[in-house]
Structures are given as structure tokens and as C-alpha cells.
Design an enzyme around this catalytic site. Structure first.
Site, PDB file in Angstrom:
ATOM      1  N   GLU A 104      -4.862  -9.996   0.077  1.00  0.00           N
ATOM      2  CA  GLU A 104      -5.704  -9.841   1.267  1.00  0.00           C
ATOM      3  C   GLU A 104      -7.152 -10.056   0.842  1.00  0.00           C
ATOM      4  OE1 GLU A 104      -5.106  -6.143   3.346  1.00  0.00           O
ATOM      5  OE2 GLU A 104      -2.910  -6.256   3.147  1.00  0.00           O
ATOM      6  N   GLU A 111       0.805  -1.224   0.000  1.00  0.00           N
ATOM      7  CA  GLU A 111       0.000   0.000   0.000  1.00  0.00           C
ATOM      8  C   GLU A 111       0.841   1.279   0.000  1.00  0.00           C
ATOM      9  OE1 GLU A 111      -4.176  -1.419   1.892  1.00  0.00           O
ATOM     10  OE2 GLU A 111      -2.594  -1.020   3.355  1.00  0.00           O
TER      11      GLU A 111
END
Length: 940
Positions: A475, A409
Site C-alpha cells: 500500500e 494487518e
């Protein structure tokens, strides 16, 4: 000398990165008590580390975090930095911890190069030895080594001083979703590196699945001979050798060969796993076999020690994973302790090893006034590339690592491409992952987070998308609170489309820190330590509770990913082997026959050995299927003990019903089991009928029932709260409905009460007809609910709630033993169960709706028996109200009183994963529609 705190570099005087080695180097462990002093800022830290007087200092344990040792407080953020974004600057209020320890350097270190090695220090630190400045380093979860040979004398004392800063320029690239915790949190060692002893070794062991031959090449900075006794192999370093008769390493069969690299200066012990990672026609393979990742994201965490883990903690994690059928770990979002990787080698887990990098708080694109994410900022370039190199060098010899990951991220930027190039230069044998490369420009695997099953299917079906790279969900299945729901939908996609190769549940464990609030022991989350900037309980989103006990979500995941599929095939049972390489010769199959929850037969089931990927169908034992609720449960268990589980450990199970169901299972309103409209299906919910006229009918008492009422509200789960679903429900008044008796009296042999349940102000309501009839010593309730007006589209739940005098034990026939909802019922087996009321509760770190047993046939609560007459019901029994559950911040605040609260649900909206994931599918929503419930009450 503190200028380094705001330096873009990664360190000064730090030795080049190298592999972690099990060698003959002399080693003096420095774990234990150190003198410690904490200053509130860099400016307040005395400039005395060249010769500190520590007589007035405190003592602190190393490894450890100072916030968990009584100095300062932990703080949790997910995305937002707790300081202004103005790199390289950090707050003036920058807690600074000084550590000092005096040790005697072993006399046998004479003649060696003496190296001071730090396995992990958060976030930036400087080192002094015997009054001399040595250097500084950054990269909290990365190794730092310093040459101190000229500063120490073997046989004499050495004073080591370390100054650690909570904030540094490095903090800008360490914005991982976890607690901010500081200090020397991994081990420190003083090493003696002998002349002519190897310090960096690279084992390159491959296996050709076509001809079954291994190859071995061991590179070393000091030449020597590699001996593998089990293979009768002796080969010089740098020599590429074919190895006949070798068995390959995989997560299912983690075959390791002990080897020794012998040199003139000393030996290095190696554990070699022969395996080849390749991407073939868009499929990620190990040894030629498609891999389906059944993985978890794992932070290092312990409720008392934070990121300081013992070797036993790490072994516990690996054993839990192996017993659960988990086959892969993403080391979110930093390299783990090297011992954990050695355990993954030994026990068999595929690893995505991730660099210590996240800058989520910057957002993914430059923000006004043009503040670039560090991956776009050339000032950070050298540090980020160095972090990647340090990761690869330390961990390159672990066969369990099958993928490198650049970080998490951080948006996109040229620094990431440079990191990718650095990996490929060092180790081209493994593919590289990075999820935010959304167009797959420079990665070898396409990755997303929290994509819906439909979105995954679109990728799997179109080979023209994203360069036809293998696709994984790095994820998914966000395990926050009650959930994750809908995992079966993902499994179907992963098995249908070869390119869709599974994913990694977020995440393995709740990060609740054990503490005391108002005299009660609780697991703390964001805000519990007085932080003003925090992300609440978003840090508690694991399959395990903080003490490593499994949540219902873990039980569900275990069932969804089990390596055998055991299902009905007519009056036989079909068993599919979903292993990657193993056949079923290590398993024993057994069966149990139950009628209405009572065992009537059991025995062994003869199943031929099933090769990987194959299916066999075998006969079931002869069973009288005329009796209601006749179920056969087939179980596959370990025949012999494995390294990770005892003999008899259950690997997979399947349950087959032989009789025709007389009662229908609960499901969301208007939706059948196959997802199509079903006439007469359940719907609506909430509110209720007051106690008058229903506590007894015709002189027959109904087991002490009090305050019977319709109920449409549940204590919002995290998957209701974070996406705003619960807020919508509140706008619709579902949390505060009121109940009015419209009429009551004798009608057609029953006591009939008509009620209207509606919120204040709004123009909708639920008209309910309650018919109570005395039948053969029992009381039957027939409830009919009809919605009126501008009704909400979706209800949290539909059912009735009533109160009983404090109850102790519940026995039920239905699904269990754990809680189950409409989209979390894969692990729910039909049977007869018994538990205390306390045992029926699921202790989520933040209290919320929990404990429902869907599709209950009957239940007894102390002396009261409740039986389904029409459709099955969902059973919830608690010692507190929904309001108590909703307003509690921690489980310890829920204290039983003298009343037990029972809810019988017609249906309840599913739980999903919307706290961080796709919205709940319509199939699992409880749509407002007419609904009915029929139950029989008896007392004994």
C-alpha cells in the site's frame, strides 16, 4: 441451534475446498427473490426454520446486502471493532436474517451428488433443506458447499432456509477497512456433480525463458485426457509434458490456450496460461523478466450494491485498469469474486490474491490484560489455516495470480506461519506475501506500507536487509481526497533499484454509498447512517469516485506509470520503452506543435520499433522556436483496437518546450525546480487588501473586482486534516486572519495600498504593498508581501482572492485540463483550455481544497482577462467561498450563488499523502518568506 455463532471452528458439514471449475455440472442458479425476515438478535429469531411459514415475510433480492435493501443501516469502521473485544463472544444484539426459497430440483439431477454452493455470505450462516439441518459455515468472502443429496429429490420441490448472522466469532478476523454489510451477497447455486466427473483440478503450466519451452501438468481427482487443440496436444492427467512452440502468459501479453479435460463423467473447460514465477537474486520475475508492479488495491464495491458486483461491474474495473496502464491488483483484503480473476487472466493483470483475514482492531502486539491478536491465539489456528486453504484451492488455476497473501494487518503470530506452510504444501510455485512480517521471517517477498521514498531507497540499496527479498509497497500513495502527491518520487526509486519492484496504490475506488440526506443525493461515508463508532470519510480514499469516474489522482497515476518515457534530448526527443516484454510495434506516434496554445502543425512521427527496455532518439519536425510558448507534444497511441481499448487510445505522451521561458513557474517558497535554494522564489500567503482604493484606478474599472484581499488559507484537504497539519495551521491563526489598511494613496504614478494581514492574539503578520497602475487600457497589480514577527514556518497558500459577479465560463492558457498542484502536476499539459466554473470543481466526496490550475499564464473569466507579468500563478475559480467549502460535509451542499470567487496563488503547499503515509517533504511545503505577484487585468 445457534451455538455455532460463537464457535472458533470454520464450519460444520462443509465439503472440502476445491478449485472453481467451468464444467458440465448441472447448475440451478438461485439468484432472485427470496422470502426474508430480519430479527434484531439471535434470541429474537424464531426457532422455526425447519418448517417456516413465510406468508407474512418480506421479499429480498439475492445476492445483496440487507442493509442496502431497507433493513438496518450500513456502518463503516477502519480499525476499531464496533463491539467489545472478547472472543469468541459477540453482542447479544446480533441482527439475524432468515432467507427462504422453494425451488424445483431439476429432474436431470437424478443420479448426481447434489451440492448447495454459496459464493459469499457475511458473516456466518446455517442451512436447512426441507426441514433438516444441513450445517453451518464462516468465512464471508470464501466458498461454502454442502452435500444435500439425501435431502432433496430430483423433479420435486426443495425448501432452502438460510439463517445469517451479522456478528460471529468470524467477525474478529474480518476487520477489513470497509463497510460492515451483511447477507447473502454473492451467488447461490444448486449443483449436480455427476459420478466419475472431476471436482478438483490443478493446472500447472510453466514456461522456460531460456529454451522457450512450456511444460504442462494437469492433476485431477478423476483421471482423464487434456486436449489443447491449438497446440495439437493431447495428454493424460498426471503426465508431465514438454510443450514446444508455446507463447507465455504475462500481464502485457496475456496469452491463453483453450483446453478441455475429458473424463468418463464429464468435461472441464480450461484456459491455460504458461508462465513461471521465480525469485532470482532478490528480484521477482515472471518468465525471467523483472516485474515492476504498477498496481492498485481493489475492494469490491458499488455505490448502490455494496460488495455485490455484477459481471459488468467487474469488467468495468478491469477495463479501467488496463486503459490506465495499471498492471497489477492486490485483492484487498479477501479473495474477490472468481469471475474477476478470470477477467484478469483474459485481459492481463498480475494479482496478489489475499486471504479473507484482518484483525487490525487488536493492534499488532498483545494488549493488557494479555489479549492476543487472533494470529497469536491458538483457538483461531484451525480456522485461519482453513481460510488460507480455501483461498488457494478455489483460485489456484488462474495464471494471473502470481502471489498469495496471508491477509492484512494482523500483527505476527504462529498461526500465520502455519498458514504459510499450508500454502507451500498446496502450491510451492508461487511466493507468499504478508506485510506485517516486518523482519521477513517466513515470507518470500518483503513488504511495507506507506514507506517514504527515502526509506524505500535505503532498502533498495542494501542487499543485506531482509534476506535480500524482493521489496514491494503493498500500500502506498494513499488516494484520499485531493492527492496522492509525490508519486514521481516513488517512480524514481522503483526504476533506480531493481529490488524495489513497485507497489499498489491505496486504493482503487471511493466507497461512498449513494443515499439521500436532507433531500440531496450524496455519497455517504462513516457517520452518515447514524453510527456512533465510525471512521468518517476514511472509506473514501480511491483513485475513482464512487461512480467509477476518475479523480485527478487517477490521471496523475496514469501519467506516472505510463509504459513509455518521452522526454527532450536537446532538440530531439528520446523515447524509452518501459514495457516488460512488449516492443512498440503496436503503437503509432504523432506530434502536435502549439504556439501559445494554438495549434500550428501536427503529423505523424516516424519512430523505429523499440524493444522492451531500449531507448531511441528521433528528430522532431522543423519548428520555428523563436515564438514564445512553443510546445511540441508527442503521443503514442494504439494503432489497432485491443481487447480493452479502441484504436487511437493514448498510451503515453510527452511535452517538450522549444523556446526559452520568459516567465517562471510557481514553486514552493525558497525552493527551485531542482530542489535547491532559488533567489527570488515565491513565498508567504493570505489575507488581503480591502476593496477601497483598488476596485478602480484613475477612473479605469477593473472588471467588477470586489473585496480583493490576501489569502493564506485553504479548505483543509484530507492530507492536511488527518496528520494534524491543519490543526497546527489553526493554532497559528492562519484560518482567521484579519486585514488592516496601513496606508493608501497616490505614489510614483500608482495607487498604493499597504495592508497588514494577521491573526488575533498572535505576534506575526504579513505586510503587503499593493501597487495598482493604469497601463494602456489595463490595470497592473504589483504585490509585495513581507512576513513580520513570529511567523509560521509553513503556509497553506499564498495568493490573492477576489469576488466577481456570477461567472459562467473560464478560458485559460496554462496547465490542464485537470487540477494540478506542485506535487501532482505530472499529468498537467500546457495548453489552452476552456471550461465552465462548475467543470473546474473536483467533486471530492468530502469537500476540500480543489481545482487549482498551477502555472497559469493568462485566464479570462467572462469579460475579465488576467495575465501573469512576472511569475506564473495558480488559478482557482469557484462559485462558493473557502469557508463554504470547508464547512460542507458533502459536495451536494455546495450551491452556487450570485458571486464567483477567484484565487490567484503565488504558491500553495503540496498535497502529499499524509492522511495515511509519509509527511510532506520540505521541498513541497510553502515556507514563509518574502513573495511577489504581478498580474495585468483587462476587460473586454
Amino acid at each position: 441451534m445457534t451455538h455455532y455463532v460463537e464457535d472458533f471452528a470454520s464450519g460444520a458439514n462443509v465439503l472440502p475446498p476445491r478449485s472453481w471449475l467451468d464444467d458440465d455440472s448441472g447448475r440451478l442458479p438461485l439468484s432472485g427473490d427470496w422470502s426474508f425476515r430480519l430479527s434484531p438478535s439471535v434470541a429474537d429469531a424464531p426457532d422455526d426454520l425447519k418448517d417456516p411459514d413465510t406468508s407474512g415475510w418480506d421479499t429480498i433480492a439475492v445476492p445483496g446486502h440487507w442493509q442496502l435493501s431497507g433493513y438496518g443501516k450500513p456502518a463503516y469502521t477502519n480499525v476499531v471493532y464496533p463491539f467489545p473485544l472478547e472472543p469468541p463472544y459477540v453482542p447479544t444484539d446480533n441482527p439475524t436474517g432468515d432467507y427462504v426459497r422453494t425451488v424445483t430440483v431439476p429432474a436431470d439431477f437424478a443420479g448426481a451428488r447434489v451440492v448447495l454452493r454459496f459464493e459469499g455470505v457475511d458473516s456466518r450462516f446455517a442451512v436447512y433443506v426441507n426441514g433438516e439441518w444441513v450445517g453451518w459455515s464462516s468465512g464471508s468472502r470464501l466458498v461454502s458447499e454442502f452435500d444435500v443429496t439425501e435431502l432433496v429429490a430430483p423433479g420435486k420441490e426443495a425448501r432452502i432456509a438460510v439463517r445469517v448472522h451479522q456478528w460471529s466469532t468470524g467477525s474478529y478476523v474480518e476487520d477489513q477497512d470497509m463497510w460492515w454489510l451483511s447477507g447473502i451477497f454473492r451467488e447461490v447455486n444448486l449443483l449436480a456433480l455427476r459420478p466419475d466427473a472431476p471436482t478438483d483440478v490443478f493446472v500447472k503450466a510453466a514456461w522456460d525463458h531460456v529454451d522457450g519451452v512450456g511444460t504442462l501438468l494437469v492433476e485431477s481427482d478423476v483421471p482423464g485426457t487434456v486436449s489443447v487443440p491449438e497446440l495439437g496436444l493431447s495428454v493424460a492427467t498426471g503426465e508431465h509434458t514438454r510443450v514446444e512452440g508455446v507463447q507465455p502468459w504475462s500481464a502485457e501479453a496475456p496469452r491463453l490456450y483453450d483446453a478441455v479435460l475429458r473424463t468418463a463423467g464429464g468435461d472441464v473447460r480450461l484456459r491455460i496460461g504458461f508462465r513461471t514465477v521465480a525469485i532470482v537474486d532478490g528480484i521477482f520475475t515472471v518468465n525471467g523478466n523483472r516485474v515492476l508492479f504498477k498496481g492498485v488495491n481493489r475492494h469490491e464495491f458499488h455505490p448502490d450494491r455494496g460488495r455485490t458486483l455484477t459481471e459488468q461491474d467487474m469488467l468495468d474495473d478491469v477495463l479501467i485498469m488496463k486503459r490506465a496502464g495499471i498492471n497489477a491488483v492486490r485483492t484487498s483484503h479477501y479473495p474477490p469474486h472468481p469471475h474477476f480473476l478470470s477477467l484478469c487472466d483474459e485481459y492481463g493483470l498480475y494479482v496478489i490474491d489475499e486471504c479473507d483475514l484482518e484483525s487490525h482492531g487488536f493492534g499488532y502486539e498483545p494488549q493488557p490484560p494479555k489479549l492476543p491478536n487472533p494470529v497469536m491465539d491458538p483457538r483461531f489456528r484451525d480456522d485461519l489455516v482453513d481460510r488460507m486453504r480455501r483461498t488457494v484451492h478455489r483460485d489456484k488455476n488462474h495464471p494471473s495470480i502470481v502471489i498469495w497473501s496471508l491477509g492484512n494487518e494482523c500483527g505476527m503470530g504462529s498461526n500465520l506461519k502455519d498458514m504459510y506452510d499450508a500454502v507451500k504444501e498446496l502450491d510451492p510455485s508461487r511466493p507468499v506475501h504478508y506485510e506485517r512480517d516486518t523482519e521477513a521471517e517466513f515470507v518470500d517477498i518483503y513488504s511495507r506500507m506507506y514507506t517514504s521514498p527515502e526509506g524505500c531507497a535505503e532498502i533498495g540499496a542494501d542487499s543485506n536487509l531482509y534476506r535480500n527479498l524482493p521489496f514491494i509497497l503493498c500500500e502506498y500513495g494513499h488516494a484520499m481526497g485531493n492527492g496522492p502527491g509525490g508519486l514521481l518520487d516513488y517512480r524514481e526509486v522503483f526504476e533506480k533499484y531493481p529490488r524495489c519492484q513497485g507497489g499498489f496504490i491505496w486504493e482503487f475506488i471511493d466507497h461512498g454509498l449513494r443515499t439521500t440526506i436532507d433531500g440531496r443525493e450524496v455519497y455517504a461515508y462513516g457517520g452518515d447512517f447514524g453510527e456512533t463508532i465510525h471512521d468518517g470519510n476514511f472509506v473514501c480514499d480511491g483513485l475513482l469516485f464512487p461512480d467509477r469516474t476518475p479523480s485527478p489522482g487517477m490521471h496523475e497515476y496514469v501519467k506516472v506509470i505510463e509504459p513509455l518515457r518521452i522526454v527532450a534530448d536537446g532538440n530531439r526527443v528520446a523515447i524509452t520503452n518501459l514495457y516488460e516484454v512488449l516492443d512498440t510495434s503496436h503503437l503509432t506516434f504523432s506530434y502536435v506543435v502549439e504556439v501559445e496554445g494554438v495549434r500550428v502543425d501536427a503529423g505523424s512521427l516516424q519512430v523505429p520499433v523499440i524493444a522492451a527496455g531500449e531507448t531511441v532518439t528521433v528528430d522532431l519536425p522543423d519548428v520555428d522556436a523563436s515564438k514564445p510558448e512553443t510546445w511540441v507534444t508527442v503521443t503514442a497511441s494504439l494503432t489497432e483496437a485491443a481487447s480493452w481499448a479502441d484504436a487511437g487510445h493514448r498510451i503515453a505522451w510527452g511535452q517538450i518546450r522549444l523556446d526559452e521561458p520568459a516567465l517562471r513557474p510557481a514553486r514552493p517558497a525558497g525552493v527551485g525546480a531542482d530542489g535547491e535554494a532559488a533567489a527570488g522564489a515565491a513565498g508567504v500567503g493570505a489575507g488581503g487588501a480591502p476593496a477601497e482604493g483598488v476596485a478602480g484606478v484613475g477612473g479605469i474599472s477593473v472588471g467588477g473586482l470586489r473585496n480583493v484581499r490576501l489569502d493564506v488559507w485553504r479548505a483543509p484537504i484530507d492530507n492536511d486534516t488527518n496528520p494534524g497539519v491543519a490543526a497546527k495551521w489553526r493554532e497559528e491563526g492562519l484560518h482567521r486572519v484579519q486585514h488592516r489598511i496601513v496606508s493608501q494613496g497616490e505614489r510614483d504614478g500608482a495607487w498604493e495600498v499597504v495592508t497588514r494581514t494577521a491573526p488575533p492574539q498572535l505576534q506575526w503578520g504579513l505586510r503587503s504593498t499593493w501597487r495598482w497602475t493604469a497601463v494602456d487600457g489595463a490595470v497592473v497589480l504589483e504585490l509585495s508581501v513581507v512576513p513580520e514577527g513570529l511567523i509560521p514556518e509553513v503556509l497553506p497558500r499564498l495568493g490573492i482572492t477576489f469576488e466577481l459577479p456570477k461567472a459562467e465560463r473560464v478560458e485559460w492558457f496554462g496547465t490542464g485540463p485537470n487540477e494540478a498542484y506542485v506535487d501532482t502536476r505530472a499529468a498537467a499539459a500546457v495548453g489552452k483550455y476552456s471550461a465552465t466554473v462548475a467543470e473546474l470543481q473536483t467533486p471530492y466526496v468530502r469537500p476540500q481544497e480543489n481545482g487549482q490550475r498551477i502555472d497559469t499564464r493568462w485566464a479570462t473569466i467572462d469579460g475579465l482577462r488576467i495575465e501573469a507579468v512576472g511569475e506564473l500563478f495558480g488559478l482557482t475559480v469557484r462559485d462558493w467561498t473557502t469557508h463554504d467549502l470547508e464547512t460542507a460535509h458533502h459536495a451536494a451542499e455546495l450551491v452556487p450563488g450570485d458571486t464567483t470567487y477567484v484565487t490567484l496563488d503565488i504558491a500553495q503547499t503540496g498535497v502529499g499523502t499524509a492522511a495515511c503515509g509519509p509527511a510532506l517533504p520540505d521541498r513541497d511545503k510553502l515556507k514563509t518568506a518574502p513573495a511577489t505577484l504581478a498580474v495585468r487585468f483587462t476587460t473586454h
